[in-house]
Design an enzyme around this catalytic site. Structure first.
Site, PDB file in Angstrom:
ATOM      1  N   GLN A 195       0.836  -1.204   0.000  1.00 42.53           N
ATOM      2  CA  GLN A 195       0.000   0.000   0.000  1.00 42.53           C
ATOM      3  C   GLN A 195       0.872   1.256   0.000  1.00 42.53           C
ATOM      4  OE1 GLN A 195      -3.179  -0.590  -0.279  1.00 42.53           O
ATOM      5  NE2 GLN A 195      -3.852   1.539  -0.347  1.00 42.53           N
ATOM      6  N   GLY A 198       1.969   2.166  -3.347  1.00 47.84           N
ATOM      7  CA  GLY A 198       0.942   2.529  -4.322  1.00 47.84           C
ATOM      8  C   GLY A 198       0.981   1.585  -5.518  1.00 47.84           C
ATOM      9  N   GLY A 199       0.730   2.127  -6.707  1.00 46.17           N
ATOM     10  CA  GLY A 199       0.674   1.300  -7.916  1.00 46.17           C
ATOM     11  C   GLY A 199       1.977   0.581  -8.188  1.00 46.17           C
ATOM     12  N   GLU A 222       3.068 -26.031   7.405  1.00 44.84           N
ATOM     13  CA  GLU A 222       3.425 -26.352   8.809  1.00 44.84           C
ATOM     14  C   GLU A 222       2.205 -26.170   9.716  1.00 44.84           C
ATOM     15  OE1 GLU A 222       6.249 -27.606  10.026  1.00 44.84           O
ATOM     16  OE2 GLU A 222       7.422 -27.494   8.191  1.00 44.84           O
ATOM     17  N   THR A 224      -2.077 -24.921   9.185  1.00 42.69           N
ATOM     18  CA  THR A 224      -2.731 -23.639   8.866  1.00 42.69           C
ATOM     19  C   THR A 224      -2.963 -22.828  10.145  1.00 42.69           C
ATOM     20  OG1 THR A 224      -4.942 -24.584   9.131  1.00 42.69           O
ATOM     21  CG2 THR A 224      -3.948 -24.700   6.909  1.00 42.69           C
ATOM     22  N   SER A 225      -3.339 -21.572   9.968  1.00 38.70           N
ATOM     23  CA  SER A 225      -3.646 -20.729  11.138  1.00 38.70           C
ATOM     24  C   SER A 225      -4.777 -21.327  11.962  1.00 38.70           C
ATOM     25  CB  SER A 225      -4.021 -19.312  10.679  1.00 38.70           C
ATOM     26  OG  SER A 225      -2.895 -18.648  10.169  1.00 38.70           O
TER      27      SER A 225
HETATM   28  C1  LIG Z   1       4.091 -24.409  -1.238  1.00 33.77           C
HETATM   29  C2  LIG Z   1       3.694 -25.490  -0.288  1.00 33.77           C
HETATM   30  C3  LIG Z   1       4.663 -26.297   0.295  1.00 33.77           C
HETATM   31  C4  LIG Z   1       4.300 -27.335   1.160  1.00 33.77           C
HETATM   32  N1  LIG Z   1       5.276 -28.145   1.696  1.00 33.77           N
HETATM   33  C5  LIG Z   1       4.908 -29.212   2.453  1.00 33.77           C
HETATM   34  C6  LIG Z   1       5.884 -30.172   2.923  1.00 33.77           C
HETATM   35  O1  LIG Z   1       7.083 -30.042   2.689  1.00 33.77           O
HETATM   36  N2  LIG Z   1       5.454 -31.235   3.644  1.00 33.77           N
HETATM   37  C7  LIG Z   1       4.132 -31.423   3.933  1.00 33.77           C
HETATM   38  O2  LIG Z   1       3.800 -32.405   4.590  1.00 33.77           O
HETATM   39  N3  LIG Z   1       3.192 -30.545   3.515  1.00 33.77           N
HETATM   40  C8  LIG Z   1       3.546 -29.455   2.779  1.00 33.77           C
HETATM   41  N4  LIG Z   1       2.587 -28.578   2.325  1.00 33.77           N
HETATM   42  C9  LIG Z   1       1.193 -28.891   2.615  1.00 33.77           C
HETATM   43  C10 LIG Z   1       0.588 -27.950   3.644  1.00 33.77           C
HETATM   44  O3  LIG Z   1       1.113 -28.237   4.911  1.00 33.77           O
HETATM   45  C11 LIG Z   1      -0.926 -28.133   3.544  1.00 33.77           C
HETATM   46  O4  LIG Z   1      -1.357 -27.575   2.319  1.00 33.77           O
HETATM   47  C12 LIG Z   1      -1.627 -27.475   4.719  1.00 33.77           C
HETATM   48  O5  LIG Z   1      -1.339 -28.149   5.923  1.00 33.77           O
HETATM   49  C13 LIG Z   1      -3.148 -27.468   4.545  1.00 33.77           C
HETATM   50  O6  LIG Z   1      -3.618 -28.745   4.200  1.00 33.77           O
HETATM   51  P1  LIG Z   1      -4.564 -28.882   2.938  1.00 33.77           P
HETATM   52  O7  LIG Z   1      -3.947 -28.173   1.794  1.00 33.77           O
HETATM   53  O8  LIG Z   1      -4.901 -30.309   2.809  1.00 33.77           O
HETATM   54  O9  LIG Z   1      -5.858 -28.039   3.352  1.00 33.77           O
HETATM   55  P2  LIG Z   1      -7.156 -28.584   4.071  1.00 33.77           P
HETATM   56  O10 LIG Z   1      -6.768 -29.473   5.225  1.00 33.77           O
HETATM   57  O11 LIG Z   1      -8.085 -29.117   3.057  1.00 33.77           O
HETATM   58  O12 LIG Z   1      -7.733 -27.238   4.691  1.00 33.77           O
HETATM   59  C14 LIG Z   1      -8.546 -26.342   3.950  1.00 33.77           C
HETATM   60  C15 LIG Z   1      -9.091 -25.303   4.930  1.00 33.77           C
HETATM   61  O13 LIG Z   1      -9.869 -25.951   5.953  1.00 33.77           O
HETATM   62  C16 LIG Z   1      -9.341 -25.627   7.235  1.00 33.77           C
HETATM   63  N5  LIG Z   1      -9.465 -26.797   8.107  1.00 33.77           N
HETATM   64  C17 LIG Z   1      -9.116 -28.084   7.843  1.00 33.77           C
HETATM   65  N6  LIG Z   1      -9.337 -28.862   8.899  1.00 33.77           N
HETATM   66  C18 LIG Z   1      -9.855 -28.071   9.859  1.00 33.77           C
HETATM   67  C19 LIG Z   1     -10.287 -28.276  11.199  1.00 33.77           C
HETATM   68  N7  LIG Z   1     -10.236 -29.483  11.790  1.00 33.77           N
HETATM   69  N8  LIG Z   1     -10.759 -27.225  11.897  1.00 33.77           N
HETATM   70  C20 LIG Z   1     -10.781 -25.982  11.334  1.00 33.77           C
HETATM   71  N9  LIG Z   1     -10.384 -25.708  10.083  1.00 33.77           N
HETATM   72  C21 LIG Z   1      -9.919 -26.733   9.362  1.00 33.77           C
HETATM   73  C22 LIG Z   1      -7.883 -25.253   6.990  1.00 33.77           C
HETATM   74  O14 LIG Z   1      -7.364 -24.416   8.025  1.00 33.77           O
HETATM   75  C23 LIG Z   1      -7.986 -24.529   5.655  1.00 33.77           C
HETATM   76  O15 LIG Z   1      -8.403 -23.195   5.871  1.00 33.77           O
HETATM   77  C24 LIG Z   1       2.935 -27.528   1.480  1.00 33.77           C
HETATM   78  C25 LIG Z   1       1.951 -26.697   0.896  1.00 33.77           C
HETATM   79  C26 LIG Z   1       2.316 -25.699   0.036  1.00 33.77           C
HETATM   80  C27 LIG Z   1       1.227 -24.837  -0.569  1.00 33.77           C
END
Ligand SMILES: Cc1cc2nc3c(=O)[nH]c(=O)nc-3n(C[C@H](O)[C@H](O)[C@H](O)COP(=O)(O)OP(=O)(O)OC[C@H]3O[C@@H](n4cnc5c(N)ncnc54)[C@H](O)[C@@H]3O)c2cc1C
Length: 242
Positions: A195, A198-199, A222, A224-225
């Site tokens: 932000q 800007g552009g 590692e 998700t949040s």
């Molecule tokens: C560039 C990249 C590198 C990666 N490298 C590695 C690696 O080296 N080794 C490895 O093992 N993995 C790796 N990953 C995988 C990564 O850890 C997963 O993509 C991630 O943990 C999410 O799993 P998913 O994609 O199956 O999403 P999903 O599990 O399908 O989740 C989708 C959404 O649902 C939410 N969700 C799922 N379950 C629940 C729950 N019980 N309660 C609340 N919310 C939930 C999630 O927070 C997310 O918002 C990598 C991914 C990327 C994109």
């Protein structure tokens, strides 16, 4: 599946960082029918093992300098000595690696956030609009100060994890807290820095677009949040919500 002195492994895994570059793969596979994590064991498998194929994943939003791969295993045979730790204890191996992994991600996020701060402060001092550097406008200073506070908070949470590791104390929940905050902060910081630009923030000539693209995955891998929040919630209440 156990077969004499060997294990034969079938399965696939999407998104493996450095998957096409690695010589050795650390993988987790179910080796008995016990439900949940107690049936999972860890293995070290040579990446050139017959039956193991690797496919590069293209078209990523960020981390374009790093290989991400899909791995598929069809009848991959490894000796029982390829197992890492005892049979059925793979989850403990995964958890110990994941907590340190979360600390590493948090540290990387501090780096992205700091780079965003440096770039934004520098640009705000150089760019002039309406006859003055944009750094002299209060709303630009608000963006800069928001980034700076996020950088420091993310760094302090990450240092706390490192300190617990150094002391030999439990750091798993602190690592989740640091990873959760630092990854969300890195996205905010890169976005706020864009932000300020800007552009020009939206084009490749300047660094902040790349920072935002690279930051975005940090809230995903590692754990998700949302998963970090469940881990923190479980530590607070003793009740697992997943
Ligand atoms: C560039 C990249 C590198 C990666 N490298 C590695 C690696 O080296 N080794 C490895 O093992 N993995 C790796 N990953 C995988 C990564 O850890 C997963 O993509 C991630 O943990 C999410 O799993 P998913 O994609 O199956 O999403 P999903 O599990 O399908 O989740 C989708 C959404 O649902 C939410 N969700 C799922 N379950 C629940 C729950 N019980 N309660 C609340 N919310 C939930 C999630 O927070 C997310 O918002 C990598 C991914 C990327 C994109």
């Amino acid at each position: 599946m156990r077969d004499g002195d060997d294990y034969v492994i079938d399965g696939s895994k999407m998104f493996i960082t450095n998957g096409t570059w690695a010589d050795v793969v650390l993988l987790f596979a179910r080796t008995n029918d016990t439900p949940g994590h107690k049936g999972v064991s860890a293995f070290l498998v040579p990446a050139d093992a017959p039956g193991l194929t690797r496919r590069a994943v293209h078209g990523k939003l960020g981390l374009r300098g790093q290989a991400t791969a899909e791995l598929a295993l069809e009848g991959v045979r490894v000796p029982a000595s390829a197992m890492l730790g005892p049979e059925g204890k793979g989850f403990a191996v995964a958890m110990s690696a994941l907590a340190k992994g979360r600390m590493s991600v948090a540290a990387g996020c501090v780096g992205i956030a700091r780079a965003a701060l440096d770039a934004a402060v520098r640009y705000a001092g150089e760019r002039e609009q309406f006859g003055k550097p944009i750094a002299s406008y209060q709303l630009v200073q608000e963006l800069l100060s928001d980034i700076a506070v996020d950088v420091d908070a993310a760094r302090l949470l990450t240092w706390r994890v490192a300190d617990l590791v150094d002391r030999g104390e439990d750091f798993a929940t602190a690592a989740s807290q640091a990873k959760l905050f630092a990854s969300e902060a890195a996205v905010r910081c890169a976005n706020n820095a864009l932000q300020v630009f800007g552009g020009y923030g939206y084009i490749d000539e300047y660094p902040v677009g790349k920072l935002l693209r690279d930051a975005r995955v940090m809230t995903l891998y590692e754990g998700t949040s949302q998963i970090q929040k469940l881990i923190i919630g479980r530590a607070l209440t003793g009740v697992s919500a997943f």
